[in-house]
Design a protein around this motif. Sequence first.
Motif, short mmCIF file in Angstrom:
data_model
loop_
_atom_site.label_atom_id
_atom_site.label_comp_id
_atom_site.label_asym_id
_atom_site.label_seq_id
_atom_site.Cartn_x
_atom_site.Cartn_y
_atom_site.Cartn_z
N UNK A 68 0.80 -1.22 0.00
CA UNK A 68 0.00 0.00 0.00
C UNK A 68 0.83 1.26 0.00
N UNK A 69 2.16 1.11 -0.08
CA UNK A 69 3.06 2.26 -0.13
C UNK A 69 3.31 2.66 -1.58
N UNK A 70 3.25 3.95 -1.86
CA UNK A 70 3.57 4.47 -3.19
C UNK A 70 5.09 4.66 -3.28
N UNK A 71 5.70 4.09 -4.31
CA UNK A 71 7.16 4.18 -4.46
C UNK A 71 7.51 4.74 -5.83
N UNK A 72 8.72 5.29 -5.91
CA UNK A 72 9.28 5.79 -7.17
C UNK A 72 10.41 4.87 -7.59
N UNK A 73 10.56 4.64 -8.86
CA UNK A 73 11.62 3.78 -9.37
C UNK A 73 12.96 4.19 -8.79
N UNK A 74 13.69 3.23 -8.25
CA UNK A 74 15.00 3.50 -7.65
C UNK A 74 14.94 3.81 -6.17
#
Length: 435
Positions: free
Chosen positions: A387-393
């Motif tokens: 449920x966590x929003x992540x960015x590539x890298x």
Amino acid sequence: MIPQEIIRRKRDGDELDAADIRSFIAALAAGRLSEGQIGAFAMAVWFKGMSRAETVALTLAMADSGDRLQWADINRPIADKHSTGGVGDNVSLMLAPIAAACGLAVPMISGRGLGHTGGTLDKLESIPGYMITPDADLFHKVVKEAGCAIIGQTGTLAPADGRLYAVRDVTATVDSIPLITASILSKKLAAGLQTLVLDVKVGNGAFMADRGQAEILAQSLVEVANGAGVKTSAMITDMSQPLADSAGNAVEIRNCLDFLAGRKRDTRLDIVVLAFAAEMLVKSGVAVSPDEAEGMARQALSSGKAAEVFARMVSMLGGPADLIENPDRHLARAPLEKPVPAARSGWLSACDARGVGLSVIDLGGGRRHPGDRIDHRVGFSELLPLGTRVTAGEPIALVHAADEAAAERAAAALAMHYRITEDKPELTPVIAGLI
């Protein structure tokens, strides 16, 4: 008692009476049965099952096969909790001192890692000097004076279970609900408990991946324990991702210390720990309602009383007295810490929790064979929840490894264990039910 006759009757689906079961288990504990006879009995039970009365009789016979602990001089309710095992499940480490700080006596007899799941004893052995097998007098003294003690099973406590389990492990009969029930509860009954709360895990990181099977096991455990005279309830909890944000041994001890010291709150782990503390307090009659009990547990944490109980337990069992204040002084760190980058941008939507547990073993934090030595330093920390929003890298976790090759391998494996999607996932409640 003729062992083969008892085996034949169970093979044919007959219901065994309590006297026959007790005689068979007494012979097993005394070494009078061959491994072939034990295996045949286990297989007969696996195929034909057992009635509730038979399972109660089996549990009581196994509990009576060795010593029974006595707590007559302790003027507190004697209570405990047991988990069927998961990944990042270090609930017991915080729960025992919280319950003790609220007025319970908790003689917690725990186990080592099994399969992909972590073991409470393996985690505690990350603490220098901590004795997981104290003698009976010291165990009693720690429970009486500190309020709780988390130790390993001694050879005199339900010894029939040890021999039966060893045979079940090599005869494909581990997953028999009557045998699981008797194995778990015989040790708890021998520990002299008055109340017990069970954590039955369900999900891809649990031994019971199916909700229906988890409910059947929970119902069996609760009915048999109550039938044997121990007031018992069970919660079914989600194990579709690591429960804590750490998975390993020393890293989970650090997580426990942060939790008790107030440095970590409002996580899935927090929900489970407080729910089990409340259930233990209500079941033992210390609190009249779950809300009152949860308030007591939160106060034990915020006041520092639970941390004091944990520190005293550790110190009395041979560990450092200042572990909570100075974890870096006592807990070994892995030589290499490496972030695991998200493969793409999006939402963390699914996790192979069993795969995470196996990756800890691959790092050296668990056993492939019974005699393997564990590297307590290795594992994962800072695991992001689903449920966590992540960015590539962006890091989704931190690997703790013995060398660069192991770190690279573990980082690649962990990234594969998480699915990242464009849409926000619908999350499963961490507590799925109460029985």
